[in-house]
Design a protein around this motif. Structure first.
Motif, PDB file in Angstrom:
ATOM      1  N   THR A   1      55.558  43.231 118.699  1.00 37.43           N
ATOM      2  CA  THR A   1      54.197  42.716 118.564  1.00 37.43           C
ATOM      3  C   THR A   1      53.212  43.879 118.491  1.00 37.43           C
ATOM      4  N   ILE A   2      52.269  43.775 117.555  1.00 37.59           N
ATOM      5  CA  ILE A   2      51.222  44.792 117.372  1.00 37.59           C
ATOM      6  C   ILE A   2      49.914  44.271 117.987  1.00 37.59           C
ATOM      7  N   PRO A   3      49.236  45.027 118.839  1.00 31.91           N
ATOM      8  CA  PRO A   3      49.569  46.366 119.340  1.00 31.91           C
ATOM      9  C   PRO A   3      50.232  46.354 120.716  1.00 31.91           C
ATOM     10  N   GLN A   4      50.600  45.157 121.211  1.00 27.68           N
ATOM     11  CA  GLN A   4      51.100  45.062 122.590  1.00 27.68           C
ATOM     12  C   GLN A   4      52.364  45.899 122.808  1.00 27.68           C
ATOM     13  N   ASP A   5      53.335  45.776 121.909  1.00 21.27           N
ATOM     14  CA  ASP A   5      54.568  46.567 122.050  1.00 21.27           C
ATOM     15  C   ASP A   5      54.366  47.992 121.545  1.00 21.27           C
ATOM     16  N   VAL A   6      53.677  48.109 120.445  1.00 17.46           N
ATOM     17  CA  VAL A   6      53.371  49.430 119.883  1.00 17.46           C
ATOM     18  C   VAL A   6      52.220  49.272 118.885  1.00 17.46           C
ATOM     19  N   ALA A   7      51.260  50.165 118.977  1.00 18.62           N
ATOM     20  CA  ALA A   7      50.145  50.180 118.022  1.00 18.62           C
ATOM     21  C   ALA A   7      50.562  50.953 116.778  1.00 18.62           C
ATOM     22  N   ILE A   8      49.807  50.766 115.704  1.00 14.19           N
ATOM     23  CA  ILE A   8      50.135  51.499 114.476  1.00 14.19           C
ATOM     24  C   ILE A   8      48.876  51.734 113.661  1.00 14.19           C
ATOM     25  N   CYS A   9      48.792  52.911 113.056  1.00 13.60           N
ATOM     26  CA  CYS A   9      47.746  53.214 112.080  1.00 13.60           C
ATOM     27  C   CYS A   9      48.252  54.334 111.187  1.00 13.60           C
ATOM     28  N   GLY A  10      47.521  54.630 110.121  1.00 12.54           N
ATOM     29  CA  GLY A  10      47.971  55.697 109.229  1.00 12.54           C
ATOM     30  C   GLY A  10      47.151  55.781 107.966  1.00 12.54           C
ATOM     31  N   PHE A  11      47.615  56.616 107.045  1.00 11.82           N
ATOM     32  CA  PHE A  11      46.914  56.835 105.778  1.00 11.82           C
ATOM     33  C   PHE A  11      47.169  55.698 104.787  1.00 11.82           C
TER      34      PHE A  11
ATOM     35  N   GLU B   1      44.528  44.566 105.852  1.00  8.45           N
ATOM     36  CA  GLU B   1      43.626  43.838 106.741  1.00  8.45           C
ATOM     37  C   GLU B   1      44.144  42.431 107.035  1.00  8.45           C
ATOM     38  N   LEU B   2      45.206  42.011 106.332  1.00 11.01           N
ATOM     39  CA  LEU B   2      45.750  40.667 106.521  1.00 11.01           C
ATOM     40  C   LEU B   2      46.993  40.648 107.410  1.00 11.01           C
ATOM     41  N   ILE B   3      47.563  41.813 107.708  1.00 16.75           N
ATOM     42  CA  ILE B   3      48.775  41.898 108.523  1.00 16.75           C
ATOM     43  C   ILE B   3      48.414  41.813 110.004  1.00 16.75           C
ATOM     44  N   GLY B   4      48.955  40.802 110.692  1.00 22.08           N
ATOM     45  CA  GLY B   4      48.725  40.671 112.132  1.00 22.08           C
ATOM     46  C   GLY B   4      47.256  40.755 112.474  1.00 22.08           C
ATOM     47  N   PRO B   5      46.907  41.664 113.389  1.00 22.85           N
ATOM     48  CA  PRO B   5      45.492  41.809 113.769  1.00 22.85           C
ATOM     49  C   PRO B   5      44.696  42.675 112.800  1.00 22.85           C
ATOM     50  N   GLY B   6      45.321  43.081 111.698  1.00 17.92           N
ATOM     51  CA  GLY B   6      44.700  44.034 110.771  1.00 17.92           C
ATOM     52  C   GLY B   6      45.119  45.446 111.143  1.00 17.92           C
ATOM     53  N   ILE B   7      45.395  46.280 110.131  1.00 19.06           N
ATOM     54  CA  ILE B   7      45.938  47.616 110.377  1.00 19.06           C
ATOM     55  C   ILE B   7      44.826  48.663 110.269  1.00 19.06           C
ATOM     56  N   THR B   8      44.707  49.484 111.305  1.00 20.78           N
ATOM     57  CA  THR B   8      43.762  50.607 111.298  1.00 20.78           C
ATOM     58  C   THR B   8      44.256  51.668 110.314  1.00 20.78           C
ATOM     59  N   VAL B   9      43.352  52.152 109.456  1.00 20.31           N
ATOM     60  CA  VAL B   9      43.782  53.052 108.378  1.00 20.31           C
ATOM     61  C   VAL B   9      42.780  54.167 108.114  1.00 20.31           C
ATOM     62  N   VAL B  10      43.295  55.224 107.507  1.00 21.19           N
ATOM     63  CA  VAL B  10      42.463  56.240 106.867  1.00 21.19           C
ATOM     64  C   VAL B  10      42.383  55.847 105.396  1.00 21.19           C
ATOM     65  N   SER B  11      41.198  55.408 104.972  1.00 29.28           N
ATOM     66  CA  SER B  11      41.011  54.942 103.594  1.00 29.28           C
ATOM     67  C   SER B  11      40.522  56.103 102.733  1.00 29.28           C
ATOM     68  N   GLN B  12      41.250  56.349 101.645  1.00 25.41           N
ATOM     69  CA  GLN B  12      40.936  57.490 100.785  1.00 25.41           C
ATOM     70  C   GLN B  12      40.309  57.039  99.462  1.00 25.41           C
ATOM     71  N   PRO B  13      39.318  57.767  98.962  1.00 29.34           N
ATOM     72  CA  PRO B  13      38.622  57.382  97.726  1.00 29.34           C
ATOM     73  C   PRO B  13      39.386  57.820  96.478  1.00 29.34           C
ATOM     74  N   PHE B  14      40.506  57.144  96.207  1.00 30.28           N
ATOM     75  CA  PHE B  14      41.382  57.590  95.127  1.00 30.28           C
ATOM     76  C   PHE B  14      40.707  57.530  93.757  1.00 30.28           C
ATOM     77  N   TYR B  15      39.897  56.491  93.525  1.00 32.04           N
ATOM     78  CA  TYR B  15      39.199  56.410  92.228  1.00 32.04           C
ATOM     79  C   TYR B  15      38.314  57.642  92.040  1.00 32.04           C
ATOM     80  N   ASP B  16      37.578  58.001  93.089  1.00 30.50           N
ATOM     81  CA  ASP B  16      36.685  59.155  93.012  1.00 30.50           C
ATOM     82  C   ASP B  16      37.474  60.456  92.840  1.00 30.50           C
ATOM     83  N   VAL B  17      38.661  60.536  93.433  1.00 31.50           N
ATOM     84  CA  VAL B  17      39.518  61.706  93.230  1.00 31.50           C
ATOM     85  C   VAL B  17      39.833  61.849  91.738  1.00 31.50           C
TER      86      VAL B  17
END
Length: 341
Positions: free
Chosen positions: A269-279, A286-302
């Protein structure tokens, strides 16, 4: 009798717009300096009205230019790649260039073959999301054939213009946030580093953050095709840290979906058993479980900035020292890292 639309010329467009043929030519080549926005819109409208299509072959033969940019992507199946390519193609079109796109599958041999093929097609420049193992080959291409701009993945030492996000600081900030939220153990899950600059930077930033925050570094290198292997690695991380508040930080979106799949199969179970975030902020996160914390990158602008840098090389200064352009990412906090206090 009205001229056939297939025979419309630059002279016809210029006459209708009330400007010189040189102005139309500059518009078609994306050279908008000294041209008002009103003039640009008027020319654009007349081109559409007359259904005018410039003869690119004739233009390239006359100018000794192909108006082609080669784009090599390491993994076209990665959602970030399609956004990056869209940014490149959209801005190339504005500049009067077309693109040739190839997917290298992170294979250095394919990368070399596609580059040579694109040079045979007379591309004027190459925008590359590199495989990580062709540094000297790329140096030779840039010195003897066409300019190169790197997208997202840098090469060390810096030898080409590179457009990327602020990977290092974003990783430091994310690990710091996890520690401040009360997570006492933070595992780092990544695909094999394989001399890929972006992965090297994020790995080093994780180690630096752990040192600053007095966290135990715990790194796991996954094979995204080995589901049982990833499950074992997640279990190893949790078994090593029993009784702690645990979080997993993933180095990219492919690793994220692989780890999430393992967690689901293990019934965690997220985040009770283990939390998760990443790039990488893929739309479904944002639809998975409680929503996933992320580093959002501006790929179009790149992608856009890669083309701007390529135009600088082609039209202004081909000899200046290479620059690394870093774009800011955004840290989006969702429920996957929120502990109940």
């Amino acid at each position: 009798m009205e001229k056939s639309k297939t025979n419309i010329t630059i002279a016809d467009v210029a006459k209708r717009a009330g400007v010189s043929k040189t102005t139309i030519s500059r518009y078609l080549n994306g050279k908008f300096e000294f041209m008002s926005a009103e003039s640009q819109q008027r020319i654009k409208g007349i081109i559409e009205e007359l259904n005018f299509r410039p003869n690119n072959l004739a233009r390239s033969l006359k100018s000794s230019k192909s108006h082609l940019i080669g784009v090599l992507i390491a993994d076209i199946s990665n959602p970030f790649s399609s956004i990056l390519v869209k940014g490149i193609t959209d801005y190339c079109k504005q500049c009067g260039y077309n693109v040739v796109v190839a997917n290298t599958d992170n294979d250095s041999e394919k990368e070399r073959e596609y580059i040579l093929s694109m040079i045979d097609q007379r591309v004027e420049g190459l925008i590359i999301n590199v495989s990580g193992d062709n540094n000297e080959f790329l140096r030779d291409i840039a010195e003897n054939h066409v300019p190169i701009v790197l997208a997202d993945r840098p090469i060390f030492p810096t030898m080409f213009d590179t457009v990327k996000t602020n990977d290092y600081q974003a990783t430091i900030d994310a690990i710091t946030y996890l520690a401040e939220e009360g997570f006492t153990k933070v595992g780092y899950f990544t695909e094999p580093i394989n001399n890929i600059g972006t992965r090297m930077i994020r790995q080093q930033a994780y180690k630096e953050a752990c040192h600053m925050l007095q966290l135990e570094p715990q790194e796991y290198v996954i094979d995204s095709k080995d589901e049982s292997g990833i499950e074992n690695q997640v279990q190893q991380f949790l078994a090593h840290n029993q009784g702690q508040t645990n979080a997993i930080f993933t180095a990219n979106g492919v690793t994220m979906i692989s780890v999430l799949g393992a967690m689901h199969r293990l019934g965690l179970t997220i985040p009770q058993d283990v939390a998760i975030c990443g790039f990488d902020n893929w739309p479904w996160m944002e639809l998975i479980g409680p929503g996933i914390t992320v580093v959002s990158q501006p790929f179009y602008d790149v992608g856009v900035e890669c083309v701007k840098r390529m135009m600088f090389r082609l039209e202004e200064n081909s000899k200046s020292s290479p620059e690394v352009i870093e774009l800011e990412s955004q840290f989006i906090i969702r429920g996957s890292t929120k502990l109940k206090k």
